[in-house]
Design a protein around this motif. Structure first.
Motif, PDB file in Angstrom:
ATOM      1  N   ALA A 197      71.263   3.849   0.385  1.00 51.63           N
ATOM      2  CA  ALA A 197      72.137   3.626  -0.696  1.00 51.63           C
ATOM      3  C   ALA A 197      73.450   3.985  -0.772  1.00 51.63           C
ATOM      4  CB  ALA A 197      71.467   3.803  -2.152  1.00 51.63           C
ATOM      5  N   SER A 198      73.516   5.396  -0.366  1.00 53.21           N
ATOM      6  CA  SER A 198      74.751   6.080  -0.469  1.00 53.21           C
ATOM      7  C   SER A 198      75.548   5.714   0.805  1.00 53.21           C
ATOM      8  CB  SER A 198      74.543   7.536  -0.586  1.00 53.21           C
ATOM      9  OG  SER A 198      73.929   8.166   0.841  1.00 53.21           O
ATOM     10  N   THR A 199      75.116   5.457   1.945  1.00 55.02           N
ATOM     11  CA  THR A 199      75.974   4.894   3.154  1.00 55.02           C
ATOM     12  C   THR A 199      76.423   3.660   2.655  1.00 55.02           C
ATOM     13  OG1 THR A 199      74.485   6.248   4.489  1.00 55.02           O
ATOM     14  CG2 THR A 199      75.736   4.534   5.320  1.00 55.02           C
ATOM     15  N   SER A 200      75.678   2.543   2.145  1.00 57.35           N
ATOM     16  CA  SER A 200      76.024   1.251   1.797  1.00 57.35           C
ATOM     17  C   SER A 200      77.213   1.292   0.927  1.00 57.35           C
ATOM     18  CB  SER A 200      74.829   0.335   1.541  1.00 57.35           C
ATOM     19  OG  SER A 200      73.666   0.537   2.581  1.00 57.35           O
ATOM     20  N   SER A 201      77.180   1.969  -0.223  1.00 59.64           N
ATOM     21  CA  SER A 201      77.967   1.932  -1.334  1.00 59.64           C
ATOM     22  C   SER A 201      79.408   2.687  -0.664  1.00 59.64           C
ATOM     23  CB  SER A 201      77.553   2.757  -2.446  1.00 59.64           C
ATOM     24  OG  SER A 201      77.371   4.243  -2.029  1.00 59.64           O
ATOM     25  N   ALA A 202      79.387   3.500   0.298  1.00 61.82           N
ATOM     26  CA  ALA A 202      80.549   4.231   0.895  1.00 61.82           C
ATOM     27  C   ALA A 202      81.311   3.181   1.716  1.00 61.82           C
ATOM     28  CB  ALA A 202      80.357   5.187   1.395  1.00 61.82           C
ATOM     29  N   ARG A 203      80.932   2.139   2.105  1.00 62.96           N
ATOM     30  CA  ARG A 203      81.589   1.230   3.216  1.00 62.96           C
ATOM     31  C   ARG A 203      82.682   0.512   2.599  1.00 62.96           C
ATOM     32  NH1 ARG A 203      78.531   2.364   7.811  1.00 62.96           N
ATOM     33  NH2 ARG A 203      76.285   2.289   7.259  1.00 62.96           N
ATOM     34  N   THR A 204      83.919   0.604   3.423  1.00 62.88           N
ATOM     35  CA  THR A 204      84.798   0.018   3.012  1.00 62.88           C
ATOM     36  C   THR A 204      85.380  -0.789   4.442  1.00 62.88           C
ATOM     37  OG1 THR A 204      86.494   1.668   3.593  1.00 62.88           O
ATOM     38  CG2 THR A 204      85.801   1.766   1.386  1.00 62.88           C
ATOM     39  N   GLU A 205      86.379  -1.687   4.091  1.00 63.01           N
ATOM     40  CA  GLU A 205      86.823  -2.432   5.124  1.00 63.01           C
ATOM     41  C   GLU A 205      87.699  -1.546   6.155  1.00 63.01           C
ATOM     42  OE1 GLU A 205      88.775  -6.267   4.153  1.00 63.01           O
ATOM     43  OE2 GLU A 205      86.853  -7.041   3.156  1.00 63.01           O
ATOM     44  N   GLU A 206      88.492  -0.309   5.619  1.00 67.92           N
ATOM     45  CA  GLU A 206      89.141   0.239   6.473  1.00 67.92           C
ATOM     46  C   GLU A 206      88.175   1.198   7.101  1.00 67.92           C
ATOM     47  OE1 GLU A 206      89.493   0.065   3.100  1.00 67.92           O
ATOM     48  OE2 GLU A 206      91.318  -1.236   3.001  1.00 67.92           O
ATOM     49  N   SER A 207      87.042   1.772   6.624  1.00 73.25           N
ATOM     50  CA  SER A 207      86.365   2.610   7.405  1.00 73.25           C
ATOM     51  C   SER A 207      85.372   2.137   8.401  1.00 73.25           C
ATOM     52  CB  SER A 207      85.804   3.686   6.427  1.00 73.25           C
ATOM     53  OG  SER A 207      84.695   2.903   5.748  1.00 73.25           O
ATOM     54  N   ALA A 208      85.022   1.120   8.420  1.00 69.56           N
ATOM     55  CA  ALA A 208      84.040   0.278   8.990  1.00 69.56           C
ATOM     56  C   ALA A 208      84.366  -0.756  10.157  1.00 69.56           C
ATOM     57  CB  ALA A 208      82.897  -0.456   8.105  1.00 69.56           C
ATOM     58  N   PRO A 209      84.363  -0.283  11.429  1.00 68.80           N
ATOM     59  CA  PRO A 209      84.885  -1.223  12.640  1.00 68.80           C
ATOM     60  C   PRO A 209      84.089  -2.326  12.634  1.00 68.80           C
ATOM     61  CG  PRO A 209      83.924   0.685  13.472  1.00 68.80           C
ATOM     62  CD  PRO A 209      83.658   0.968  12.066  1.00 68.80           C
ATOM     63  N   VAL A 210      84.915  -3.553  13.107  1.00 67.06           N
ATOM     64  CA  VAL A 210      84.109  -4.530  13.429  1.00 67.06           C
ATOM     65  C   VAL A 210      84.018  -5.134  14.974  1.00 67.06           C
ATOM     66  CG1 VAL A 210      83.732  -7.323  13.314  1.00 67.06           C
ATOM     67  CG2 VAL A 210      84.005  -5.663  10.967  1.00 67.06           C
ATOM     68  N   PRO A 211      83.204  -5.066  15.692  1.00 66.81           N
ATOM     69  CA  PRO A 211      83.493  -5.259  17.112  1.00 66.81           C
ATOM     70  C   PRO A 211      84.184  -6.861  17.520  1.00 66.81           C
ATOM     71  CG  PRO A 211      81.147  -5.500  16.660  1.00 66.81           C
ATOM     72  CD  PRO A 211      81.827  -5.106  15.379  1.00 66.81           C
ATOM     73  N   GLY A 212      84.920  -6.844  18.452  1.00 68.07           N
ATOM     74  CA  GLY A 212      85.290  -8.247  18.770  1.00 68.07           C
ATOM     75  C   GLY A 212      83.976  -9.058  18.996  1.00 68.07           C
ATOM     76  N   LYS A 213      84.386 -10.598  19.087  1.00 70.98           N
ATOM     77  CA  LYS A 213      83.464 -11.524  19.176  1.00 70.98           C
ATOM     78  C   LYS A 213      82.994 -11.331  20.685  1.00 70.98           C
ATOM     79  CE  LYS A 213      82.638 -13.675  15.532  1.00 70.98           C
ATOM     80  NZ  LYS A 213      81.227 -14.038  14.950  1.00 70.98           N
ATOM     81  N   GLY A 214      83.714 -11.036  21.596  1.00 69.83           N
ATOM     82  CA  GLY A 214      83.182 -11.005  23.000  1.00 69.83           C
ATOM     83  C   GLY A 214      82.383  -9.560  23.363  1.00 69.83           C
ATOM     84  N   GLU A 215      82.450  -8.784  22.473  1.00 71.08           N
ATOM     85  CA  GLU A 215      81.866  -7.137  22.866  1.00 71.08           C
ATOM     86  C   GLU A 215      80.308  -7.326  22.507  1.00 71.08           C
ATOM     87  OE1 GLU A 215      84.139  -4.320  20.901  1.00 71.08           O
ATOM     88  OE2 GLU A 215      85.965  -4.937  21.319  1.00 71.08           O
ATOM     89  N   LYS A 216      79.554  -6.341  23.291  1.00 67.30           N
ATOM     90  CA  LYS A 216      78.330  -6.094  23.175  1.00 67.30           C
ATOM     91  C   LYS A 216      78.170  -5.278  21.934  1.00 67.30           C
ATOM     92  CE  LYS A 216      74.170  -4.048  25.173  1.00 67.30           C
ATOM     93  NZ  LYS A 216      73.870  -3.314  26.230  1.00 67.30           N
ATOM     94  N   VAL A 217      77.323  -5.762  21.172  1.00 67.98           N
ATOM     95  CA  VAL A 217      76.718  -4.904  19.844  1.00 67.98           C
ATOM     96  C   VAL A 217      75.365  -4.373  19.876  1.00 67.98           C
ATOM     97  CG1 VAL A 217      76.109  -5.191  17.516  1.00 67.98           C
ATOM     98  CG2 VAL A 217      77.924  -6.811  18.429  1.00 67.98           C
ATOM     99  N   LEU A 218      75.487  -2.995  19.909  1.00 64.82           N
ATOM    100  CA  LEU A 218      74.185  -2.351  20.036  1.00 64.82           C
ATOM    101  C   LEU A 218      73.525  -2.282  18.814  1.00 64.82           C
ATOM    102  CD1 LEU A 218      75.633   0.593  22.290  1.00 64.82           C
ATOM    103  CD2 LEU A 218      74.501  -1.428  23.032  1.00 64.82           C
TER     104      LEU A 218
END
Length: 437
Positions: free
Chosen positions: A134-155
C-alpha cells in the motif's frame, strides 16, 4: 559453428535436482550473453539461469514442471566458437554473497570463461507485505517511476507475468522502481492509470476454462500438506478469549514505544505460548514416524507461517522463550520481510518445534490449521471482534478472539490440548501475568 552445452550447476547444498518453473527462450531463439534462459526452483528458492554465451538455442531439456538433475544439460546453444562445455561448475559461495548480500542458499557460479562456466543468478521472491504494498503504491509518481521503452525487455517473475496477462496489461507500460516489475507496480498501475490500457472484465462475463499445471512452490506446498494430512490424525480445538484488557495494554505500549516496532497481537501470543509450554511438553515436540520417536524440545523454536507470492513459507524464531514482546516484534518483522523478499537463510526456514499461523484481520471466526510436519501442534489466532458480553448482571463491550489449535492425536490427547489453551487463555485475559516472573 559449435554446440555449447549449458549444464545445470550446483545451485544449493545437498540439491540433486531442480524444477523448471519458467522458460524465457524457445528453440530457434537468438540469445545474447547474460540473457535469461530459465527459472529453476529448489526446495527453498528460485534461481534465474543466464546464458554465458551468445548463439541460437537448438535444444531445451524439458517442459515447465519437469525436474532436471544437477549436472545434466539444460540448454544447447549453437555458437560461432569451437568446442563444448561438458562439466557442471561448483558454486562459489563467497562470490555469490559479495554479489547478492543477504541472499542465501541458492547461489551463482563464480565468474569463469564463457566457454566453460554456466551462470546462475538468484531471483528473489516478488512479494511484499500488504502494508508495504500500500505504501509503495501510494508513493508512485510519474516522475519517480520509469517506464521501459516498448522495445526493451521487461523483467518480472512468472507470477507477475501471469497476473499481468490475466489483467490485459502490457508490462512495458508499467512504471516500476528497480530492475523488476512487482505486484505492487501492477497495483499502482491499476490505481493511477485511470484504467488506460486495461479493460476490466464485466462481472457477469463467463471466462474460458483454464488448466493450470501445479508446479514450483505450489507443488511443494501441495506435497507437504498432503503428506501431513495423510500421515497425521488431526484434531482441532477452538476456544474464545476475551482480549479486552490485552488490547488496552497493547495500545498503551504502542503509544509509548518510541523507536521500537509497533506491537501486534502476535508477540503477546508467542509469549503466552512459550510461558505455558513447559507444563505441556508433549506439544512442543517433533514426531519421527519411521523411528516411532517423539522428541520433546526444551527450547521453543517458533515457526511463523508467512504468506508470500511464491507460496507459504515458515521462517523460525529461534529461542522464542528468551525474548520479550519488543524483541519478538522485531524478529517477526525481520523474518517476515526476509521470507517475502527471498532473503531468508536456510537455517531460518527449518527446525521449528511448534508453529503459529495467523491471517490477521482475515482470520475469520475459526480456523483448522494443518500441522507443519513433523511438529505435533499448530496454533491459529483468529480475528478480534467486538461483541456485548454479560459481566454478572451487567452487559459490557468486549473484544473477543477465538484461538484454534490443531494437534497430532498420536501424540496429544484432546484433554491436553484443551487444558493448554485454557492456560494460554488465562495469561491473555490477565495480561499483567505475561510480564510477571
Amino acid at each position: 559453428m559449435a554446440l555449447f552445452k549449458f549444464r545445470l550447476p550446483d545451485i544449493g547444498e545437498g540439491i540433486s535436482e531442480a524444477e523448471i518453473v519458467a522458460w524465457h527462450v524457445k528453440v530457434g531463439d537468438r540469445v545474447e550473453e547474460d540473457q535469461s534462459l530459465a527459472d529453476m526452483m529448489t526446495d527453498k528458492a528460485t534461481v534465474e539461469m543466464e546464458s554465458p554465451v551468445a548463439g541460437v538455442v537448438v535444444e531445451l531439456a524439458g517442459e515447465v514442471g519437469d525436474q532436471v538433475p544437477i549436472g545434466s544439460t539444460l540448454v544447447v546453444i549453437e555458437t560461432e566458437g569451437a568446442g563444448e562445455a561438458d562439466a557442471p561448475v561448483p558454486v562459489d559461495e563467497d562470490q555469490v554473497e559479495a554479489e547478492n548480500p543477504g541472499v542465501e542458499e541458492v547461489a551463482a557460479p563464480a565468474p569463469m570463461p564463457a566457454e566453460t562456466a554456466p551462470a546462475a543468478r538468484r531471483e528473489p521472491a516478488e512479494s511484499a507485505a500488504p502494508e508495504a504494498r500500500a505504501s509503495t503504491s501510494s508513493a508512485r509518481t510519474e516522475e519517480s517511476a520509469p517506464v521501459p521503452g516498448k522495445g526493451e525487455k521487461v523483467l518480472a517473475s512468472p507470477a507477475v507475468r501471469a497476473r499481468a496477462k490475466d489483467l490485459g496489461i502490457d508490462l512495458a507500460d508499467v512504471r516500476h522502481d528497480g530492475a523488476h516489475v512487482r505486484h505492487a507496480d501492477l497495483d499502482a498501475y491499476l490505481r493511477y492509470s485511470g484504467g488506460q490500457g486495461y479493460h476490466a472484465p464485466h462481472a457477469s462475463r463467463a471466462r474460458e476454462d483454464e488448466t493450470v499445471r501445479v508446479i514450483g512452490m505450489r507443488r511443494r506446498i501441495a506435497e507437504n500438506m498432503a503428506a501431513s494430512k495423510r500421515a497425521i490424525p488431526h484434531f482441532t480445538y477452538v476456544d474464545e478469549i476475551d482480549v479486552t484488557a490485552l488490547e488496552a495494554m497493547r495500545g498503551d505500549l504502542n503509544a509509548n514505544r518510541g523507536t521500537r516496532p509497533k506491537l501486534t497481537m502476535l508477540p503477546f501470543l508467542i509469549v503466552a505460548i512459550c510461558r505455558t509450554l513447559p507444563d505441556f511438553p508433549m506439544l512442543n515436540a517433533r514426531y519421527d514416524d519411521e523411528a516411532g520417536v517423539v522428541t520433546r524440545s526444551g527450547r521453543v523454536h517458533m515457526g511463523m507461517a508467512t504468506q508470500t507470492d511464491a507460496g507459504l513459507m515458515v521462517p523460525v524464531i529461534r529461542d522464542a522463550q528468551d525474548k520479550n514482546v519488543w524483541q519478538l516484534a522485531t524478529e517477526i518483522g525481520r523474518l517476515a520481510e526476509a521470507a517475502r523478499t527471498g532473503k531468508a537463510k536456510s537455517e531460518e526456514l527449518s527446525g521449528s518445534t511448534i508453529t503459529v499461523t495467523s491471517l490477521g484481520p482475515l482470520g475469520g471466526i475459526a480456523t483448522t490449521p494443518v500441522i507443519n510436519r513433523p511438529e505435533v501442534a499448530i496454533i491459529g489466532p483468529n480475528k478480534i471482534v467486538e461483541r456485548p458480553v454479560f459481566d454478572g448482571d451487567d452487559i459490557r463491550r468486549a473484544k473477543l478472539m477465538n484461538l484454534s489449535i490443531s494437534c497430532d492425536h498420536r501424540v496429544v490427547d484432546g484433554w491436553d490440548a484443551a487444558s493448554y489453551v485454557q492456560a494460554v487463555r488465562k495469561l491473555l485475559e490477565t495480561p499483567v501475568l505475561l510480564f510477571a516472573d
